[in-house]
Scaffold this active site. Sequence first.
Site, PDB file in Angstrom:
ATOM      1  CD1 TRP A 101      44.971  54.903  41.007  1.00  0.00           C
ATOM      2  CD2 TRP A 101      46.903  54.397  39.995  1.00  0.00           C
ATOM      3  NE1 TRP A 101      45.443  53.728  41.544  1.00  0.00           N
ATOM      4  CE2 TRP A 101      46.620  53.399  40.945  1.00  0.00           C
ATOM      5  CE3 TRP A 101      48.067  54.304  39.241  1.00  0.00           C
ATOM      6  CZ2 TRP A 101      47.465  52.293  41.154  1.00  0.00           C
ATOM      7  CZ3 TRP A 101      48.917  53.208  39.447  1.00  0.00           C
ATOM      8  CH2 TRP A 101      48.610  52.227  40.393  1.00  0.00           C
ATOM      9  CG  ASP A 169      43.632  55.774  34.154  1.00  0.00           C
ATOM     10  OD1 ASP A 169      42.949  54.741  33.981  1.00  0.00           O
ATOM     11  OD2 ASP A 169      44.519  55.862  35.028  1.00  0.00           O
ATOM     12  CE  LYS A 193      42.284  49.194  38.779  1.00  0.00           C
ATOM     13  NZ  LYS A 193      42.820  48.702  40.035  1.00  0.00           N
TER      14      LYS A 193
HETATM   15  C1  LIG Z   1      42.900  54.496  37.873  1.00  0.00           C
HETATM   16  C2  LIG Z   1      44.096  53.619  37.687  1.00  0.00           C
HETATM   17  N1  LIG Z   1      44.981  53.903  36.722  1.00  0.00           N
HETATM   18  C3  LIG Z   1      46.069  53.144  36.518  1.00  0.00           C
HETATM   19  C4  LIG Z   1      46.320  52.040  37.290  1.00  0.00           C
HETATM   20  C5  LIG Z   1      47.547  51.221  37.023  1.00  0.00           C
HETATM   21  O1  LIG Z   1      47.211  50.062  36.409  1.00  0.00           O
HETATM   22  P1  LIG Z   1      48.254  48.891  36.084  1.00  0.00           P
HETATM   23  O2  LIG Z   1      48.664  48.331  37.385  1.00  0.00           O
HETATM   24  O3  LIG Z   1      47.452  47.974  35.231  1.00  0.00           O
HETATM   25  O4  LIG Z   1      49.395  49.490  35.367  1.00  0.00           O
HETATM   26  C6  LIG Z   1      45.413  51.679  38.301  1.00  0.00           C
HETATM   27  C7  LIG Z   1      45.660  50.482  39.122  1.00  0.00           C
HETATM   28  O5  LIG Z   1      45.078  50.239  40.152  1.00  0.00           O
HETATM   29  C8  LIG Z   1      44.284  52.498  38.506  1.00  0.00           C
HETATM   30  O6  LIG Z   1      43.399  52.208  39.477  1.00  0.00           O
END
Ligand SMILES: Cc1ncc(COP(=O)(O)O)c(C=O)c1O
Length: 359
Positions: A101, A169, A193
């Site tokens: 991520w 994040d 989540k």
């Molecule tokens: C730590 C993290 N950041 C970003 C995301 C991306 O999120 P989204 O699918 O809502 O764009 C996720 C998705 O699993 C994630 O676990």
Amino acid sequence: MSHRIFNFSAGPAMLPTEVLEKSAAALLDFQGKGFGIAEVSHRGKEFEGVNDEAITRCKQLLGLGDSHDVVFLQGGATQLFTLIPMNFLHGSADYLSSGEWSKKAVSFGKEVGKINVVASSEASNFDHSPRPGEWKMSSDADYFHVCSNETVHGHRLPTWPKHPNLIVDASSEFMSRPHPASECALVYGGAQKNLGPAGVVLAIVRKDMYAKQKKTPSKLWSFKEQAENKSMVNTPPTFGIYILLEVFRWLEAQGGLAAMEKRNATKAGMIYDAIDNSNGFYKGTVTVKEQRSHMNVTYRMPSDELTDEFVKTAAKNEMVGLKGYRTVGGIRASIYNAMPVEGCQALAQFMKDFASKKA
Ligand SMILES: Cc1ncc(COP(=O)(O)O)c(C=O)c1O
């Protein structure tokens, strides 16, 4: 009584049953008014009340004062990978690349401007997060971006770093423990989540960041405009925000974030104990123990066949969503706030029984 099983999905993930029941009731008939909360104008008094209470409760839970705004955005955390540099990247920004991520955040950032990767653990398939001593920070970065819990790899930053303009994040650990959000420039996360359904992004923005904001191509993508308009530059995801409000109420009833942290540590401890006491049958994928995530527990088994059998047999025992992410393999048990202690107990017991039959 609804039929509920233990759902270990990484997200969208389990929500507290009580939250779902209350939200379902409000979807049909909000406060006895004869209409549901998803059926009314976002500018009407009913939804405005929901929005205001959600902001107030969110601030209370995180211990935020007047220095920060709470906004509810759309487009997923991924959209913020772009919006953050679009708003705040002038010269260059520092990014820690500790997993899938944060690596994605780097690649989206590079589409906008200059990104300095302070450290990366990709060479070892992100089996840990590079330690602070290894970070090559620049002196003039516009901000420092980290992912505090790497959902795919199962590790977290034990404590969030200190930086004058820290951007976090926190998608996969938001409100699972107290966060130093009041010291951060921006904290954000997709809700799906720990906080609610997919479709809402919670962002906490320090107000002094607005002065550093660039002009965005549209005010829809400006943090300042969204905050000033209470996230209503356009129609917000009203029902999603309602569910967040119910989650905030639920978190408060559980004793707040310090109580959640304790409970989450106990839950994660049960599964890590089952790994550590298995004589090597289960092998944790994270190489630095103090970085083990309390939200996503990742481990491998002696073979792919056994892993498949484990996942299938667990499902027959009402434990689903355990298959690991494709780049890591093995098992990933996601045990967010809504996973009851009994779910972790059941999984730990299942792991012991399975190992004793197959080892
Ligand atoms: C730590 C993290 N950041 C970003 C995301 C991306 O999120 P989204 O699918 O809502 O764009 C996720 C998705 O699993 C994630 O676990």
